[in-house]
Design a protein around this motif. Structure first.
Motif, short mmCIF file in Angstrom:
data_model
loop_
_atom_site.label_atom_id
_atom_site.label_comp_id
_atom_site.label_asym_id
_atom_site.label_seq_id
_atom_site.Cartn_x
_atom_site.Cartn_y
_atom_site.Cartn_z
N UNK A 388 0.80 -1.25 0.00
CA UNK A 388 0.02 0.06 -0.04
C UNK A 388 0.65 1.20 -0.06
N UNK A 399 -11.22 6.13 6.16
CA UNK A 399 -12.26 5.34 5.93
C UNK A 399 -11.96 3.97 6.69
N UNK A 400 -10.67 3.56 6.97
CA UNK A 400 -10.29 2.29 7.26
C UNK A 400 -10.45 2.34 8.97
N UNK A 402 -12.87 4.50 10.29
CA UNK A 402 -14.32 4.37 10.76
C UNK A 402 -14.85 2.73 10.63
N UNK A 403 -14.09 1.99 9.87
CA UNK A 403 -14.62 0.62 9.70
C UNK A 403 -14.18 -0.18 10.83
N UNK A 406 -16.39 1.11 13.85
CA UNK A 406 -17.51 0.31 13.89
C UNK A 406 -17.58 -1.10 14.32
N UNK A 407 -16.61 -1.69 14.16
CA UNK A 407 -16.40 -3.03 14.99
C UNK A 407 -16.09 -3.05 16.17
N UNK B 74 -20.97 7.81 7.03
CA UNK B 74 -19.44 7.49 6.94
C UNK B 74 -19.03 6.13 6.84
N UNK B 75 -19.51 5.59 7.67
CA UNK B 75 -19.47 4.16 7.69
C UNK B 75 -19.88 3.23 6.36
N UNK B 78 -17.96 3.95 3.44
CA UNK B 78 -16.76 3.12 3.54
C UNK B 78 -17.12 1.86 3.26
N UNK B 79 -18.25 1.20 3.74
CA UNK B 79 -18.43 -0.07 3.41
C UNK B 79 -18.69 -0.43 1.97
N UNK B 81 -17.18 1.73 -0.63
CA UNK B 81 -15.85 1.77 -1.17
C UNK B 81 -14.90 0.40 -0.93
N UNK B 130 -19.17 -6.56 9.94
CA UNK B 130 -19.51 -6.19 8.82
C UNK B 130 -18.49 -6.80 7.68
N UNK B 131 -17.39 -6.56 7.98
CA UNK B 131 -16.24 -6.70 7.05
C UNK B 131 -16.21 -8.36 6.94
N UNK B 355 -9.99 -3.15 3.66
CA UNK B 355 -10.25 -1.79 2.72
C UNK B 355 -9.42 -2.32 1.28
#
Lengths: 425, 425
Positions: A388, A399-400, A402-403, A406-407, B74-75, B78-79, B81, B130-131, B355
């Motif tokens: 990367x 964004x990463x 945020x994900x 969320x978890x 935002x989440x 991101x999901x 994308x 979710x991931x 991601x």
């Protein structure tokens, strides 16, 4: 006489073989003993089960030479030619590692590489098949596996089937051990003083071998645990009943548990095949086995249309499917589940078992719904590659984060944040 | 403090988790009950284990709408994308059926087609990710699987994690059931009045889910039974100790059983990482889990050279490998065993977890020796295609007969002979 059955409820599905309690306990004991004691336990079990005291486990050059002397030269030539066909077919399956390069500097890819060392189990006695050696070892070789170790139980005279040795020799596989049963699976899994451990074990075996493979799955990879062999012939009035009957019997002679099924739109063909089977069966050397299979697991299913026949086929998901219809190619797209599909009157199953090139190790007992003939992919493994770029991390880091949040995985978020903080300083 | 260990004897390998006798018996009982009683048993076990009486098992459109309202925009972006990146990466793995045509008229080929129906298990509670939905469902969709059914245990309020529902919704996966545990695996395997049976079950779960998957393997396909998560960072003096420490901790926060290992040529880096880990650990929300993991399964291995480090890496065969060396690309060819390889300072593991595109379902516990990240092939099956010509049968029939007779399979020989006799009449 083969029984005539109704399409609607017909099934060849058998329970998955999981052995008796005694068998499972015996296998666990053997695995543990070989894990702890190595060669000593292997030799002890070989004395106990194969009734032979081995001088050495590994087949010597002298033994290979004897086998080469013993084998018929026509058979040896046929083995060579079959091997070349199998190698050609499997070579077409080979894949390359790949990589994508993005303008942002990020590179993603997939490394596709061979397993390093594979063990191949070859049954002994009357089920010692040179063709098994070819079908299991060649895909591994095509994949690029460097080390292939063959294990096979010794006969009462301490010898290995010469056909098996010649097949191994023709492939350049020189590492062959006279060890069979669960003790061979244990040796390949844990390693002993003589036998180095492997990454994957393939090849058919008896119930002890199958249970041992199931048990060590996870420590090493295994191929599918095979069930009894099956053939379904889908035929219309254009089919030759003598060909159909002969192909059904070639499956039936394998094993009393094997199943041979005719699905046909033509009642006359059904009757003609019934008679042909009886006639051909009467003069077969393996008559008893084939007869038991035909009586218990053979069936003829008369259907109203080819479409209905295809429904039956897709529900059975047969290991071998022969399509002896007027225009077999026209129906390929409707065949959803089958291990190997043989098209037309000349594609007799033994053509595929021995010679044409595709693999004869096929998904049995309905597992063609989700599994495949043994193939080169079975000896390859993949690794993901992620390089990367700084630019992408700065662009997408939020964004990463945020994900991850969320978890509820804050340390994941911080692994990104520590970089954003430092790089943007 | 992370302990410093010797390279020679260091191993992270754990025994394969096979559960206690009580757990295994409980799983067998649940499987049998669901097989016999269907929905009634599923609902009974859901009351017993999840402490909820369900009105209906299937998630309704209303529940999807609620989840979409609840989720942070935002989440959700991101999901979306992430899903696009994952789809792009996996699309590059897709393969085509192929065929060879020979002058003799023979055609050989390999049909490569999707499984028809797949079940995806998503854990509940704090492990509802979710991931996981994206990483398991997208490869199946890319393969062309038409039906994907998600099962996930309901919370005490009867609801499903909104992130999980949003991820499913974004992929167009609308078939979600509020069923978890071994009863969910049973329902997907045998089918019930409400849940149609599948061909393959994927996704992580607790010990009951893992044991149930092991048990039904063969009736349906399963993915690898995952062990605890692992990371190995291979670093030299060029690495930033704060990055290394953060990445080790992102692994450690998953599970007290997870293992985080630094292999380095640089003693100063080893000490700096030790300190950084302590500092970052102190302020983590999941401090207790991460600390247990670091104390029990964390390690730093100081090696004499990059080559020695690579030996350690190849022996461990880690699930995640980060290469933070001066010139990471130069070493790819020497990395033999690793699930995912992260190159350079910006390829932090969470980049791959969420991601970049490659899959986060990876081989654990040393199985990268022989297995692969979840990929499109896991949702494809192959069938061999053999259309043998009359010309080839006449030319090669005798060889096939010779091979069959060498193996003592006379009915195989006769299936060829009957054709030779008839065609040469």
């Amino acid at each position: 006489m083969m029984k005539i059955v109704e399409a609607a409820n017909f099934s060849t599905r058998r329970d998955v073989e999981t052995g008796t309690k005694t068998q499972r306990a015996a296998v666990l004991e053997i695995l543990q003993a070989v894990k702890n004691e190595g060669d000593a336990a292997v030799l002890r079990f070989t004395e106990q089960f194969d009734r032979i005291t081995l001088d050495g486990m590994r087949v010597t050059e002298e033994e290979f030479r004897q086998a080469l002397d013993e084998i018929d030269s026509e058979v040896r030539d046929a083995i060579r030619e079959a091997a070349a066909n199998i190698r050609d077919y499997h070579s077409r399956q080979m894949r390359q590692s790949w990589m994508t390069t993005q303008e942002s500097g990020t590179m993603l890819g997939q490394l596709i590489r061979p397993l390093q060392r594979v063990g191949l189990y070859v049954p002994g006695g009357t089920a010692a098949y040179p063709s098994s050696v070819l079908m299991n070892a060649i895909p591994a070789q095509v994949a690029g596996v460097e080390e292939i170790a063959v294990v096979t139980p010794p006969g009462k005279d301490g010898a290995v089937n010469p056909g098996v040795l010649v097949a191994a020799y023709e492939l350049g596989v020189k590492e062959v051990y006279k060890v069979g049963g669960a003790q061979a699976i244990a040796a390949l899994t844990y390693g002993t003083e003589t036998i180095k451990p492997v990454d994957k074990i393939v090849g058919p075996g008896n119930i002890y071998v199958a249970l041992a493979k199931r048990e060590v799955f996870g420590l090493v990879d295994i191929d599918m645990v095979a069930g009894p062999s099956e053939i379904v012939v889908l035929a219309d009035s254009s089919a030759n009943p003598a060909y159909v009957a002969a192909d059904l019997l070639s499956q039936a002679e394998h094993d009393a548990m094997a199943s041979a099924v005719l699905v046909t739109t033509c009642r006359e063909l059904a009757q003609a095949v019934q008679q042909e089977v009886e006639q051909q069966l009467a003069v077969l050397p393996r008559k008893e086995i084939a007869e038991a299979s035909i009586r218990e697991h053979g069936a003829i299913c008369v259907v109203d249309s080819v479409e209905q026949g295809l429904d039956v086929v897709n529900r059975l998901a047969p290991e071998h499917l022969e399509v002896m219809l007027e225009d077999p190619m026209a129906h390929i797209g409707k065949i959803k589940n089958a291990g190997a599909i043989f098209l037309g009157p000349y594609s007799s199953e033994p053509v595929g078992d021995y010679f044409a090139g595709p693999n004869h190790v096929l998904p049995t007992n309905g597992t063609a719904r989700f599994s495949s003939p043994l193939n080169v992919d079975d000896f390859l493994k993949k690794s993901s590659l992620i390089s990367y770029s700084r630019q992408d991390l700065l662009a997408h880091g939020a964004k990463i984060i945020a994900l991850a949040r969320q978890e509820g995985l804050e340390a994941h978020a911080r692994a990104i944040q520590v970089r954003l903080d430092n790089e943007q300083k």
